[in-house]
Design a protein around this motif. Structure first.
Motif, PDB file in Angstrom:
ATOM      1  N   LEU A 226       0.825  -1.204   0.000  1.00 51.96           N
ATOM      2  CA  LEU A 226       0.000   0.000   0.000  1.00 51.96           C
ATOM      3  C   LEU A 226       0.861   1.257   0.000  1.00 51.96           C
ATOM      4  N   ALA A 227       1.976   1.216   0.714  1.00 52.17           N
ATOM      5  CA  ALA A 227       2.881   2.369   0.728  1.00 52.17           C
ATOM      6  C   ALA A 227       3.481   2.606  -0.653  1.00 52.17           C
ATOM      7  N   GLU A 228       3.851   1.512  -1.338  1.00 51.79           N
ATOM      8  CA  GLU A 228       4.410   1.642  -2.682  1.00 51.79           C
ATOM      9  C   GLU A 228       3.357   2.167  -3.650  1.00 51.79           C
ATOM     10  N   LEU A 229       2.131   1.688  -3.512  1.00 52.98           N
ATOM     11  CA  LEU A 229       1.048   2.171  -4.371  1.00 52.98           C
ATOM     12  C   LEU A 229       0.810   3.665  -4.132  1.00 52.98           C
ATOM     13  N   ALA A 230       0.828   4.075  -2.869  1.00 55.16           N
ATOM     14  CA  ALA A 230       0.652   5.498  -2.555  1.00 55.16           C
ATOM     15  C   ALA A 230       1.777   6.331  -3.156  1.00 55.16           C
ATOM     16  N   ARG A 231       2.996   5.797  -3.125  1.00 48.22           N
ATOM     17  CA  ARG A 231       4.132   6.520  -3.701  1.00 48.22           C
ATOM     18  C   ARG A 231       3.952   6.691  -5.208  1.00 48.22           C
ATOM     19  N   ILE A 232       3.459   5.640  -5.858  1.00 53.61           N
ATOM     20  CA  ILE A 232       3.258   5.699  -7.309  1.00 53.61           C
ATOM     21  C   ILE A 232       2.194   6.725  -7.662  1.00 53.61           C
ATOM     22  N   VAL A 233       1.095   6.706  -6.898  1.00 56.33           N
ATOM     23  CA  VAL A 233      -0.019   7.604  -7.195  1.00 56.33           C
ATOM     24  C   VAL A 233       0.349   9.059  -6.960  1.00 56.33           C
ATOM     25  N   THR A 234       1.119   9.311  -5.930  1.00 57.24           N
ATOM     26  CA  THR A 234       1.436  10.705  -5.573  1.00 57.24           C
ATOM     27  C   THR A 234       2.700  11.223  -6.247  1.00 57.24           C
ATOM     28  N   ALA A 235       3.453  10.334  -6.863  1.00 57.20           N
ATOM     29  CA  ALA A 235       4.704  10.768  -7.487  1.00 57.20           C
ATOM     30  C   ALA A 235       4.431  11.698  -8.666  1.00 57.20           C
ATOM     31  N   GLY A 236       5.271  12.666  -8.857  1.00 54.42           N
ATOM     32  CA  GLY A 236       5.148  13.567  -9.985  1.00 54.42           C
ATOM     33  C   GLY A 236       5.705  12.917 -11.241  1.00 54.42           C
ATOM     34  N   PRO A 237       5.620  13.607 -12.370  1.00 53.51           N
ATOM     35  CA  PRO A 237       6.158  13.065 -13.618  1.00 53.51           C
ATOM     36  C   PRO A 237       7.668  12.864 -13.513  1.00 53.51           C
ATOM     37  N   PRO A 238       8.196  11.836 -14.189  1.00 48.48           N
ATOM     38  CA  PRO A 238       9.631  11.575 -14.089  1.00 48.48           C
ATOM     39  C   PRO A 238      10.454  12.688 -14.739  1.00 48.48           C
ATOM     40  N   ASP A 239      11.644  12.874 -14.235  1.00 43.99           N
ATOM     41  CA  ASP A 239      12.582  13.823 -14.823  1.00 43.99           C
ATOM     42  C   ASP A 239      13.252  13.128 -16.003  1.00 43.99           C
ATOM     43  N   LEU A 240      12.728  13.376 -17.196  1.00 41.08           N
ATOM     44  CA  LEU A 240      13.185  12.644 -18.375  1.00 41.08           C
ATOM     45  C   LEU A 240      14.669  12.853 -18.645  1.00 41.08           C
ATOM     46  N   GLU A 241      15.167  14.046 -18.388  1.00 41.01           N
ATOM     47  CA  GLU A 241      16.569  14.328 -18.691  1.00 41.01           C
ATOM     48  C   GLU A 241      17.520  13.534 -17.797  1.00 41.01           C
ATOM     49  N   SER A 242      17.024  13.087 -16.636  1.00 46.22           N
ATOM     50  CA  SER A 242      17.883  12.331 -15.727  1.00 46.22           C
ATOM     51  C   SER A 242      17.759  10.817 -15.923  1.00 46.22           C
ATOM     52  N   LEU A 243      16.853  10.382 -16.788  1.00 48.87           N
ATOM     53  CA  LEU A 243      16.673   8.942 -17.000  1.00 48.87           C
ATOM     54  C   LEU A 243      17.914   8.348 -17.655  1.00 48.87           C
ATOM     55  N   ARG A 244      18.258   7.142 -17.249  1.00 51.46           N
ATOM     56  CA  ARG A 244      19.369   6.410 -17.847  1.00 51.46           C
ATOM     57  C   ARG A 244      18.913   4.980 -18.115  1.00 51.46           C
ATOM     58  N   GLY A 245      19.393   4.390 -19.199  1.00 50.32           N
ATOM     59  CA  GLY A 245      19.039   3.017 -19.487  1.00 50.32           C
ATOM     60  C   GLY A 245      18.820   2.811 -20.968  1.00 50.32           C
ATOM     61  N   ALA A 246      18.186   1.702 -21.302  1.00 53.89           N
ATOM     62  CA  ALA A 246      17.957   1.352 -22.705  1.00 53.89           C
ATOM     63  C   ALA A 246      16.552   0.781 -22.855  1.00 53.89           C
ATOM     64  N   VAL A 247      15.957   1.035 -23.999  1.00 54.23           N
ATOM     65  CA  VAL A 247      14.662   0.456 -24.356  1.00 54.23           C
ATOM     66  C   VAL A 247      14.881  -0.438 -25.566  1.00 54.23           C
ATOM     67  N   ARG A 248      14.447  -1.674 -25.454  1.00 49.30           N
ATOM     68  CA  ARG A 248      14.671  -2.677 -26.494  1.00 49.30           C
ATOM     69  C   ARG A 248      13.412  -2.822 -27.345  1.00 49.30           C
ATOM     70  N   LEU A 249      13.589  -2.622 -28.642  1.00 46.79           N
ATOM     71  CA  LEU A 249      12.453  -2.570 -29.564  1.00 46.79           C
ATOM     72  C   LEU A 249      12.656  -3.566 -30.695  1.00 46.79           C
ATOM     73  N   VAL A 250      11.588  -4.266 -31.044  1.00 46.28           N
ATOM     74  CA  VAL A 250      11.607  -5.167 -32.192  1.00 46.28           C
ATOM     75  C   VAL A 250      10.622  -4.660 -33.230  1.00 46.28           C
ATOM     76  N   ALA A 251      11.067  -4.507 -34.464  1.00 49.44           N
ATOM     77  CA  ALA A 251      10.209  -4.128 -35.579  1.00 49.44           C
ATOM     78  C   ALA A 251      10.835  -4.688 -36.842  1.00 49.44           C
ATOM     79  N   SER A 252      10.012  -4.980 -37.835  1.00 52.36           N
ATOM     80  CA  SER A 252      10.571  -5.432 -39.104  1.00 52.36           C
ATOM     81  C   SER A 252      11.312  -4.278 -39.765  1.00 52.36           C
ATOM     82  N   ASP A 253      11.986  -4.564 -40.849  1.00 56.53           N
ATOM     83  CA  ASP A 253      12.942  -3.604 -41.389  1.00 56.53           C
ATOM     84  C   ASP A 253      12.341  -2.265 -41.784  1.00 56.53           C
ATOM     85  N   VAL A 254      11.195  -2.257 -42.446  1.00 53.78           N
ATOM     86  CA  VAL A 254      10.635  -0.985 -42.899  1.00 53.78           C
ATOM     87  C   VAL A 254      10.130  -0.123 -41.745  1.00 53.78           C
ATOM     88  N   PRO A 255       9.308  -0.647 -40.811  1.00 58.64           N
ATOM     89  CA  PRO A 255       8.938   0.203 -39.662  1.00 58.64           C
ATOM     90  C   PRO A 255      10.150   0.676 -38.863  1.00 58.64           C
TER      91      PRO A 255
END
Length: 309
Positions: free
Chosen positions: A77-106
């Motif tokens: 419940l505490a974690e859920l409350a944190r998620i609900v009350t949290a503000g938008p993420p600071d996009l400029e501070s994000l680090r990591g990778a997103v893995r995407l699969v698409a065929s060649d043309v898309p």
């Protein structure tokens, strides 16, 4: 048990009941009447299949099951409350990778715009395009090997969600100086007079186009099979081959040397979908890339709508 059938308010009440081990005090802290708290306890007992609170000489005491779930429930419940009350993420501070699969043309059509937008919005996020293996892209998403999939396959079942990005009609594609490009009436006989190329990751020579032709008692000569659309488009530039492809393939750079004609046959259009796993629902990097794909895809649909205009 499916989470969608659980009342989160009930879990808040259960947390208070277990903390107080007293219906009246729990009701007072929650601002409920005692009958309402008693009713909540009865519902919780049915939900968990355990009495939770049982009578003891000095009032009520927690059952072993209640003791075991007390801290995990409070933490959840505490974690859920944190998620609900949290503000938008600071996009400029994000680090990591997103893995995407698409065929060649898309991948080619969306990749440049996605990379450019990520560089502006979240420069610390890397975009990794994984190899396309025809037919297993959704299973790779389920196994956690990738984060997002762009595919013609709709995967509308838990724990996946699917969103349609666009629908693309078929067109006959050929080089600009192809003999058929100068024909005044491009009909079925003209189309079938030339050899064709198809795309198949498995090397299949026939597909939905051939099934549609068979229904009217006709067939075509498939002279070449390419593993990817980009490979096929390159071949179209330098041969008399024709291709019946969804108009989305014209988003590639090589399409500048190609032209289109309407298909002289009724073919169902192809839809492109974005598929995501619920495990990444709270991942801001994956959420951002999914939002960018949704924003960029309509721009491509607008271009493709003019291909046959």
């Amino acid at each position: 048990m499916k989470l969608r059938g659980i009342d989160l308010n009930l879990l808040v009440t259960v947390d208070m009941l277990l903390d107080e081990a007293h219906v009246g005090r729990a009701a007072e802290r929650l601002g409920l009447s005692q009958p309402a708290a008693s009713n909540a306890l009865a519902r919780a007992r049915a939900l968990f299949g355990d009495p939770l609170l049982v009578r003891a000489p000095n009032g009520l005491r927690r059952t072993p099951r209640a003791d075991a779930m007390r801290e995990p429930l409070r933490a959840a419940l505490a974690e859920l409350a944190r998620i609900v009350t949290a503000g938008p993420p600071d996009l400029e501070s994000l680090r990591g990778a997103v893995r995407l699969v698409a065929s060649d043309v898309p991948a080619a059509a969306l990749g440049a715009a996605l990379t450019a937008e990520l560089a502006k919005r979240a420069p610390g996020i890397d975009l990794i395009f994984h190899p396309w293996h025809a037919g297993d892209e959704v299973r790779r998403l389920e196994r956690g090997e990738v984060d997002l999939v762009i595919t013609v396959a709709s995967a509308s079942y838990a724990p996946l969600w699917t969103e349609r990005l666009g629908t693309y009609p078929y067109a006959i594609i050929m080089r600009r100086d192809h003999p058929a490009a100068a024909v005044e009436t491009f009909d079925l006989d003209c189309w079938l007079a030339f050899p064709h190329i198809v795309v198949s990751g498995r090397g299949d020579q026939q597909g939905s186009v051939d099934e549609a032709l068979a229904r009217i008692g006709r067939q075509r000569r498939v002279a070449a099979v390419a593993p990817t659309f980009l490979h096929a488009l390159e071949l179209l530039c330098d041969t008399d081959l024709l291709a019946a492809f969804p108009t989305g393939v014209m988003e590639s750079n090589v399409a500048a040397w190609l032209t289109c004609r309407p298909v002289p046959l009724t073919l169902a259009p192809v839809s492109l979908h974005l598929v995501r796993h619920h495990r990444t629902d709270l991942d801001p990097a994956v959420t951002l890339v999914a939002e960018l794909v949704r924003a960029i895809a309509p721009q491509l649909r607008g271009k493709e709508a003019r291909v046959l205009a």
